[in-house]
Design a protein around this motif. Structure first.
Motif, PDB file in Angstrom:
ATOM      1  N   ALA A   1      20.628  57.420  -2.858  1.00  0.00           N
ATOM      2  CA  ALA A   1      20.814  56.902  -1.494  1.00  0.00           C
ATOM      3  C   ALA A   1      21.596  55.600  -1.475  1.00  0.00           C
ATOM      4  O   ALA A   1      22.245  55.286  -0.476  1.00  0.00           O
ATOM      5  N   ARG A   2      21.574  54.819  -2.589  1.00  0.00           N
ATOM      6  CA  ARG A   2      22.275  53.537  -2.661  1.00  0.00           C
ATOM      7  C   ARG A   2      23.659  53.691  -3.286  1.00  0.00           C
ATOM      8  O   ARG A   2      24.172  52.778  -3.934  1.00  0.00           O
ATOM      9  N   SER A   3      24.285  54.889  -3.164  1.00  0.00           N
ATOM     10  CA  SER A   3      25.675  55.145  -3.569  1.00  0.00           C
ATOM     11  C   SER A   3      25.881  55.155  -5.080  1.00  0.00           C
ATOM     12  O   SER A   3      27.009  54.986  -5.557  1.00  0.00           O
ATOM     13  N   VAL A   4      24.828  55.358  -5.861  1.00  0.00           N
ATOM     14  CA  VAL A   4      24.974  55.514  -7.315  1.00  0.00           C
ATOM     15  C   VAL A   4      25.326  56.973  -7.596  1.00  0.00           C
ATOM     16  O   VAL A   4      24.753  57.890  -7.002  1.00  0.00           O
ATOM     17  N   SER A   5      26.259  57.198  -8.508  1.00  0.00           N
ATOM     18  CA  SER A   5      26.678  58.560  -8.828  1.00  0.00           C
ATOM     19  C   SER A   5      25.545  59.311  -9.543  1.00  0.00           C
ATOM     20  O   SER A   5      24.667  58.704 -10.170  1.00  0.00           O
ATOM     21  N   PHE A   6      25.597  60.656  -9.474  1.00  0.00           N
ATOM     22  CA  PHE A   6      24.545  61.473 -10.074  1.00  0.00           C
ATOM     23  C   PHE A   6      24.519  61.314 -11.591  1.00  0.00           C
ATOM     24  O   PHE A   6      23.448  61.299 -12.210  1.00  0.00           O
ATOM     25  N   GLU A   7      25.686  61.156 -12.225  1.00  0.00           N
ATOM     26  CA  GLU A   7      25.764  61.030 -13.668  1.00  0.00           C
ATOM     27  C   GLU A   7      24.998  59.806 -14.175  1.00  0.00           C
ATOM     28  O   GLU A   7      24.405  59.830 -15.258  1.00  0.00           O
ATOM     29  N   GLN A   8      25.032  58.718 -13.395  1.00  0.00           N
ATOM     30  CA  GLN A   8      24.309  57.506 -13.786  1.00  0.00           C
ATOM     31  C   GLN A   8      22.849  57.555 -13.333  1.00  0.00           C
ATOM     32  O   GLN A   8      21.958  57.106 -14.051  1.00  0.00           O
ATOM     33  N   ALA A   9      22.595  58.103 -12.149  1.00  0.00           N
ATOM     34  CA  ALA A   9      21.230  58.111 -11.605  1.00  0.00           C
ATOM     35  C   ALA A   9      20.310  59.026 -12.386  1.00  0.00           C
ATOM     36  O   ALA A   9      19.107  58.758 -12.500  1.00  0.00           O
ATOM     37  N   VAL A  10      20.835  60.123 -12.957  1.00  0.00           N
ATOM     38  CA  VAL A  10      19.989  61.080 -13.675  1.00  0.00           C
ATOM     39  C   VAL A  10      19.454  60.489 -14.977  1.00  0.00           C
ATOM     40  O   VAL A  10      18.470  60.997 -15.541  1.00  0.00           O
ATOM     41  N   ARG A  11      20.033  59.384 -15.450  1.00  0.00           N
ATOM     42  CA  ARG A  11      19.540  58.729 -16.676  1.00  0.00           C
ATOM     43  C   ARG A  11      18.152  58.149 -16.497  1.00  0.00           C
ATOM     44  O   ARG A  11      17.448  57.909 -17.484  1.00  0.00           O
ATOM     45  N   ILE A  12      17.719  57.929 -15.242  1.00  0.00           N
ATOM     46  CA  ILE A  12      16.411  57.341 -14.989  1.00  0.00           C
ATOM     47  C   ILE A  12      15.279  58.270 -15.405  1.00  0.00           C
ATOM     48  O   ILE A  12      14.137  57.835 -15.593  1.00  0.00           O
ATOM     49  N   LEU A  13      15.562  59.559 -15.587  1.00  0.00           N
ATOM     50  CA  LEU A  13      14.531  60.502 -16.015  1.00  0.00           C
ATOM     51  C   LEU A  13      14.184  60.344 -17.494  1.00  0.00           C
ATOM     52  O   LEU A  13      13.198  60.927 -17.952  1.00  0.00           O
ATOM     53  N   GLN A  14      14.983  59.561 -18.231  1.00  0.00           N
ATOM     54  CA  GLN A  14      14.682  59.309 -19.641  1.00  0.00           C
ATOM     55  C   GLN A  14      13.600  58.236 -19.764  1.00  0.00           C
ATOM     56  O   GLN A  14      13.469  57.362 -18.898  1.00  0.00           O
ATOM     57  N   ASP A  15      12.843  58.266 -20.859  1.00  0.00           N
ATOM     58  CA  ASP A  15      11.719  57.335 -21.033  1.00  0.00           C
ATOM     59  C   ASP A  15      12.172  55.905 -21.297  1.00  0.00           C
ATOM     60  O   ASP A  15      11.495  54.958 -20.905  1.00  0.00           O
ATOM     61  N   ASP A  16      13.286  55.728 -21.997  1.00  0.00           N
ATOM     62  CA  ASP A  16      13.722  54.384 -22.383  1.00  0.00           C
ATOM     63  C   ASP A  16      14.683  53.753 -21.378  1.00  0.00           C
ATOM     64  O   ASP A  16      15.342  52.763 -21.696  1.00  0.00           O
ATOM     65  N   VAL A  17      14.789  54.324 -20.197  1.00  0.00           N
ATOM     66  CA  VAL A  17      15.696  53.799 -19.164  1.00  0.00           C
ATOM     67  C   VAL A  17      14.866  53.411 -17.937  1.00  0.00           C
ATOM     68  O   VAL A  17      13.960  54.147 -17.532  1.00  0.00           O
ATOM     69  N   ALA A  18      15.180  52.265 -17.367  1.00  0.00           N
ATOM     70  CA  ALA A  18      14.519  51.780 -16.147  1.00  0.00           C
ATOM     71  C   ALA A  18      15.577  51.397 -15.138  1.00  0.00           C
ATOM     72  O   ALA A  18      16.775  51.320 -15.452  1.00  0.00           O
ATOM     73  N   CYS A  19      15.151  51.143 -13.916  1.00  0.00           N
ATOM     74  CA  CYS A  19      16.091  50.756 -12.853  1.00  0.00           C
ATOM     75  C   CYS A  19      15.456  49.701 -11.972  1.00  0.00           C
ATOM     76  O   CYS A  19      14.228  49.531 -11.947  1.00  0.00           O
ATOM     77  N   ASP A  20      16.308  49.008 -11.260  1.00  0.00           N
ATOM     78  CA  ASP A  20      15.855  47.973 -10.333  1.00  0.00           C
ATOM     79  C   ASP A  20      16.863  47.880  -9.195  1.00  0.00           C
ATOM     80  O   ASP A  20      18.071  47.848  -9.446  1.00  0.00           O
ATOM     81  N   ILE A  21      16.346  47.860  -7.971  1.00  0.00           N
ATOM     82  CA  ILE A  21      17.196  47.707  -6.779  1.00  0.00           C
ATOM     83  C   ILE A  21      16.916  46.322  -6.209  1.00  0.00           C
ATOM     84  O   ILE A  21      15.827  46.070  -5.682  1.00  0.00           O
ATOM     85  N   ILE A  22      17.890  45.424  -6.338  1.00  0.00           N
ATOM     86  CA  ILE A  22      17.726  44.022  -5.941  1.00  0.00           C
ATOM     87  C   ILE A  22      18.333  43.832  -4.559  1.00  0.00           C
ATOM     88  O   ILE A  22      19.495  44.169  -4.330  1.00  0.00           O
ATOM     89  N   LYS A  23      17.552  43.266  -3.649  1.00  0.00           N
ATOM     90  CA  LYS A  23      18.033  42.997  -2.290  1.00  0.00           C
ATOM     91  C   LYS A  23      18.662  41.609  -2.257  1.00  0.00           C
ATOM     92  O   LYS A  23      18.007  40.612  -2.551  1.00  0.00           O
ATOM     93  N   ILE A  24      19.924  41.559  -1.893  1.00  0.00           N
ATOM     94  CA  ILE A  24      20.650  40.280  -1.845  1.00  0.00           C
ATOM     95  C   ILE A  24      21.066  39.899  -0.426  1.00  0.00           C
ATOM     96  O   ILE A  24      21.650  38.844  -0.217  1.00  0.00           O
ATOM     97  N   GLY A  25      20.760  40.752   0.536  1.00  0.00           N
ATOM     98  CA  GLY A  25      21.208  40.482   1.910  1.00  0.00           C
ATOM     99  C   GLY A  25      20.514  39.311   2.555  1.00  0.00           C
ATOM    100  O   GLY A  25      21.083  38.629   3.412  1.00  0.00           O
ATOM    101  N   SER A  26      19.267  39.026   2.157  1.00  0.00           N
ATOM    102  CA  SER A  26      18.492  37.947   2.792  1.00  0.00           C
ATOM    103  C   SER A  26      18.625  36.618   2.064  1.00  0.00           C
ATOM    104  O   SER A  26      17.948  35.651   2.432  1.00  0.00           O
TER     105      SER A  26
END
Length: 362
Positions: free
Chosen positions: A124-149
């Motif tokens: 939903a945040r415009s990340v491509s599927f090739e990069q987003a699907v890596r989150i299903l791996q155990d050694d990969v994490a993600c973070d969505i940082i809000k910078i608008g405020s």
């Protein structure tokens, strides 16, 4: 009785001593317990670890913007295929503009639903599927940082966001190389995908220090740069500055009243009729000035403008004079002469040549 009285306190002391005795931990360095050995990897969670599956189904849903609809429509079969491997269902609702993931009876990994939730959030945040699907791996994490405020002013926010990206994306590329993470800046959020340590690292010095086994357990504050924060409020200076007068202990003089002014000018002692006459004279004088100004403005329209001086034409020089007679003769010759006709001299020469040929034949 005596023996019982003597044995009582001894038993109590023995119990207290036994209670106070605690197993002493082994002498280990805390840094060894906190650090992860190099090359160690957590074993993958298999179906044998949870053969009975989950008791209840759980689901997560997220909305996506309108401009992502076309891309999600194309890549959704790939998303379903990736989640079906982990026995997770995924549905795309184009009418409501939402994505939903939910577990099934075959799902055995209890944490996979959290990773599936992060997957649809990244999409939903415009990340491509090739990069987003890596989150299903155990050694990969993600973070969505809000910078608008972080900044209230919109123009300042756009400048700072552009500074994060850098010229031609150079700053963003440097951050990706330093942290081994994929970073995507979109709108008011920054999405980062990579290892857990990479999400925390922001300086190249930390990576170099981490390579040294001796400095790994020490404090790195002496190596890191220290900046002094200066919160200086840049106030706009007013256009009209008021200059403060010098302080004097004496109060300012009292302003004169209307009666004082009349006493000074002598009007106080005049009669009512005389005062009225003075007022009328002052009004008439003002009216006369206004009439004279108005008459001057009216007369301005009748004043003729200043005429520009007449410029005499320059006499034609003798060198630039045109010979009209010569031009007329040339025009007459051109009219008499037909196009392609011979001149008079050429005609005479031709006649003489023809007579010579006739004489020779005779």
């Amino acid at each position: 009785m005596a023996s019982s009285s003597l044995s009582g306190p001894a038993d109590v002391d023995g119990k207290s001593e036994f209670r106070n005795k605690k197993p002493k931990p082994e002498n280990r360095d805390e840094s060894e317990l906190l650090t992860v050995p190099d090359g160690w990897k957590e074993p993958a969670f298999s179906k044998e670890d949870n053969p009975r599956g989950l008791l209840e189904e759980s689901s997560f849903a997220t909305l996506f913007p309108k401009y992502r609809e076309a891309y999600l429509k194309e890549c959704w079969p790939l998303v379903q295929k990736a989640l079906n491997e982990h026995h997770v269902n995924a549905t795309l609702d184009l009418i409501e503009g939402s994505m939903t993931v939910c577990t099934t009876k075959k799902t055995f990994d209890p944490y996979i639903i959290i990773r599936a939730r992060d997957l649809i959030k990244l999409l939903a945040r415009s990340v491509s599927f090739e990069q987003a699907v890596r989150i299903l791996q155990d050694d990969v994490a993600c973070d969505i940082i809000k910078i608008g405020s972080l900044v209230r002013n919109k123009e300042r926010f756009v400048k700072r966001r552009q500074r994060l990206i850098g010229p031609k994306g150079s700053t963003l590329k440097a951050l990706e190389l330093l942290t081994n993470c994929y970073i995507m800046v979109q709108g008011n959020t920054v999405s980062a995908i990579g290892p857990f340590s990479g999400l925390k690292e922001t300086l190249m010095i930390k990576r170099e220090l981490a390579k040294d086994s001796e400095l790994r357990s020490q404090s790195w504050e002496r190596f890191l740069p220290q900046f002094k924060h200066k919160n200086v409020n840049k106030r706009k200076e007013p256009k009209k500055k008021t200059v403060k007068k010098e302080y004097t202990p004496f109060p300012p003089p009292q302003p004169e009243s209307q009666i004082d002014k009349e006493l000074a000018s002598g009007e106080y002692f005049l009669k009512a009729s005389q005062k009225k006459r003075q007022k009328m004279e002052a009004i008439k004088a003002k009216q006369a000035e206004a009439l004279s100004k108005r008459q001057e403005e009216r007369n301005k329209a009748f004043i003729p403008p200043k005429e520009k001086p007449v410029v005499k034409p320059k006499q034609a020089s003798t060198e630039n004079k045109i010979d009209v007679a010569a031009i007329k003769e040339k025009v007459k010759k051109a009219k008499n002469k037909k196009l392609g006709a011979l001149s008079a001299e050429e005609v005479k020469l031709k006649m003489e040549a023809d007579e010579k040929k006739k004489k020779k034949k005779k």
